[in-house]
Write a protein that holds these residues in place. Structure first.
Motif, PDB file in Angstrom:
ATOM      1  N   ALA A   1      12.778  69.982  40.098  1.00  0.00           N
ATOM      2  CA  ALA A   1      12.965  69.655  41.329  1.00  0.00           C
ATOM      3  C   ALA A   1      13.346  70.600  42.492  1.00  0.00           C
ATOM      4  CB  ALA A   1      13.970  67.772  40.909  1.00  0.00           C
ATOM      5  N   ASP A   2      14.896  70.968  41.604  1.00  0.00           N
ATOM      6  CA  ASP A   2      15.369  72.394  43.067  1.00  0.00           C
ATOM      7  C   ASP A   2      14.565  72.997  43.085  1.00  0.00           C
ATOM      8  OD1 ASP A   2      17.743  70.409  43.150  1.00  0.00           O
ATOM      9  OD2 ASP A   2      18.864  71.990  40.852  1.00  0.00           O
TER      10      ASP A   2
ATOM     11  N   ARG B   1       9.184  64.205  48.914  1.00  0.00           N
ATOM     12  CA  ARG B   1       9.937  63.899  47.748  1.00  0.00           C
ATOM     13  C   ARG B   1       8.837  62.714  47.220  1.00  0.00           C
ATOM     14  NH1 ARG B   1      14.977  61.936  45.188  1.00  0.00           N
ATOM     15  NH2 ARG B   1      16.630  62.899  47.049  1.00  0.00           N
TER      16      ARG B   1
ATOM     17  N   ARG C   1      15.901  68.386  36.578  1.00  0.00           N
ATOM     18  CA  ARG C   1      16.657  68.216  37.835  1.00  0.00           C
ATOM     19  C   ARG C   1      15.489  70.209  38.493  1.00  0.00           C
ATOM     20  NH1 ARG C   1      21.619  70.808  38.180  1.00  0.00           N
ATOM     21  NH2 ARG C   1      21.845  70.751  36.253  1.00  0.00           N
TER      22      ARG C   1
ATOM     23  N   ARG D   1      13.786  65.144  49.844  1.00  0.00           N
ATOM     24  CA  ARG D   1      14.401  65.954  49.417  1.00  0.00           C
ATOM     25  C   ARG D   1      14.499  66.832  49.128  1.00  0.00           C
ATOM     26  NH1 ARG D   1      16.166  68.889  43.936  1.00  0.00           N
ATOM     27  NH2 ARG D   1      16.791  67.039  42.479  1.00  0.00           N
TER      28      ARG D   1
ATOM     29  N   ASN E   1       8.995  67.868  42.444  1.00  0.00           N
ATOM     30  CA  ASN E   1      10.643  66.519  41.805  1.00  0.00           C
ATOM     31  C   ASN E   1       8.915  65.650  40.960  1.00  0.00           C
ATOM     32  OD1 ASN E   1      12.164  64.635  41.805  1.00  0.00           O
ATOM     33  ND2 ASN E   1      11.570  63.981  43.639  1.00  0.00           N
TER      34      ASN E   1
END
Length: 458
Positions: free
Chosen positions: A287-288, A214, A284, A99, A292
């Motif tokens: 996760a950035d 990920r 979100r 990711r 995640n």
């Protein structure tokens, strides 16, 4: 914007100046740099000093000849704090091993038109498709040999919202053919934590990003829901323990229909601790930043020893848990998924069954402090939850094997409400607390559970 600048490059470049221009602009979402109009025969590198981005040769004193920078070509750099490629992965309905974090960098060789001719007071400018469009040249060129397409050294500053959980960030290249991020073509990673500058070598100039597995935190080591008050719940999830500096426990405080991060206390997460977000937006942003907790069944193909549960069972279980989230404490059970040193039980292999723990006692009404009983098995029920029934079992967390038979004086029921209200001594209190629950809080907790899917990935 780029096409317009390149079309009217003569407005920016002095005809007597060989070095051309280096433009640097930035805002909250984009850092933009453009180098063009340089007429020198060889180039030692390009330094976008205001952006903290530089491009130079890995070997020798000059950039590789295969770039063909003498043929009206420049280099554009765009650094984004979000991943514009994630939607393509979703549209392809496929999983991905990596990711991209909130640092995606485009480095592209751009073609620009020849400078116009000046005839007395007239300027004769060629009008081609380059006036409104862009022509990107791939690097390495399609016909280039290994000697011609030499590696290039790139460095840039990691955004202040990205947590580097490895010793140095890994850089991935976007593969349009595979529609995913790949590690091939990058090497020699180096990271200076004091300046947050990452340096690496690459054989490709294209779309690249700081990437992370990920499933870096999968399977979850533990998770729990801790009631704080009638309108607040703490969701706690600890990622896979690696015995490294990257090990973290993430705490998310949910207040009615908004939530924010409580820990970890890294400065990169300051904005997520200071502001309230909807569950999907917060996850979100997490996760950035490098944490995640949202996955699909397709992603699980890259997670060893993880078997996603039935969506039907999960949605029912999360809805039940959310209804009681401010009344009972909930926690993970180590018997829900395969673990080293434990005897596998049917719940590990049956996607229609999930195991989690539920406190036997209810949070005292009016209590404004965290309610989480000690981990002693006498304080908890282990709930066996299926697609059409659930029951409190004899399973104990302290045991290496799981006894999934119904506990004494417990019977199988359709849902948690019927399970807890089956006891005549507490039935009226369970119903009253159930009916008077905070619906906004229930919805937010339900969304968090549906997005993080602790029964599948915990």
């Amino acid at each position: 914007m780029t096409a317009n600048i390149l079309q009217f490059l003569d407005k920016y470049v002095d005809r007597d100046e060989e070095q051309g221009i280096t433009l640097c602009k930035e805002n909250a979402a984009l850092r933009y740099g453009l180098w063009a109009g340089d007429r020198r025969p060889r180039h030692r590198g390009v330094d976008y000093r205001e952006l903290g981005v530089s491009i130079g040769p890995k070997e020798g004193a000059y950039l590789p000849k295969a770039l063909d920078l003498v043929k009206e070509r420049g280099i554009r750099v765009m650094q984004l704090n979000f991943d514009p490629m994630s939607s393509k992965i979703e549209d392809a309905q496929q999983g991905s091993q990596y990711r991209a974090l909130g640092c995606v960098v485009f480095i592209e060789v751009m073609q620009y038109p020849k400078l116009p001719l000046q005839v007395r007071e007239w300027t004769l400018r060629n009008e081609t498709f380059l006036a409104k469009g862009l022509l990107r040249h791939p690097y390495p060129p399609l016909q280039a040999t290994d000697n011609e397409a030499k590696p290039i050294k790139v460095s840039f500053v990691v955004p202040p919202t990205v947590v580097v959980r490895h010793l140095a960030p890994f850089i991935g290249i976007w593969s349009a053919e595979e529609c995913t991020w790949v590690m091939q073509g990058t090497s020699d990673f180096d990271y200076k934590r004091d300046t947050r500058t990452v340096t690496f070598s690459t054989q490709h100039l294209s779309c690249m990003a700081i990437i992370q597995e990920r499933g870096f935190d999968v399977p979850y080591e533990e998770w729990c829901l801790v009631p704080m008050s009638d309108s607040e719940v703490m969701f706690v999830v600890e990622g896979r323990r690696r015995g490294e500096i990257s090990d973290r426990e993430v705490q998310i405080l949910v207040r009615e229909n908004r939530c924010r991060v409580v820990s970890p206390d890294e400065p990169e997460l300051d904005s997520l601790r200071d502001s309230w977000y909807t569950p999907a937006t917060l996850l979100r942003h997490l996760a950035d930043s490098g944490y995640n907790f949202t996955f699909t069944d397709k992603d699980a193909e890259y997670f060893p020893d993880v078997l996603p549960k039935s969506k039907k069972m999960e949605l029912r279980a999360y809805e039940d848990i959310a209804h009681f989230c401010s009344v009972y404490a909930f926690a993970s059970s180590k018997h829900n998924a395969a673990r080293a040193g434990l005897q596998p039980c049917i719940a590990c292999e049956d996607p229609t069954l999930g195991l989690f723990r539920m406190s036997k006692a209810m949070r005292p009404e009016g209590q404004e402090t965290p309610f989480k009983p000690d981990n002693d098995d006498t304080n908890w029920w282990t709930i066996r939850y299926g697609t059409g029934s659930c029951v409190a079992t004899r399973c104990e967390e302290a045991s290496d094997s799981a006894d999934l038979r119904a506990a004494d004086e417990q019977a199988s029921h359709l849902n948690l409400f019927m399970c807890r209200s089956a006891d005549p001594e507490s039935a009226s209190e369970v119903r009253r607390r159930y009916d008077n629950g905070n619906l906004l809080l229930h919805q937010a907790v339900y969304e968090i559970l549906c997005l993080t899917r602790p029964l599948s990935f915990g």
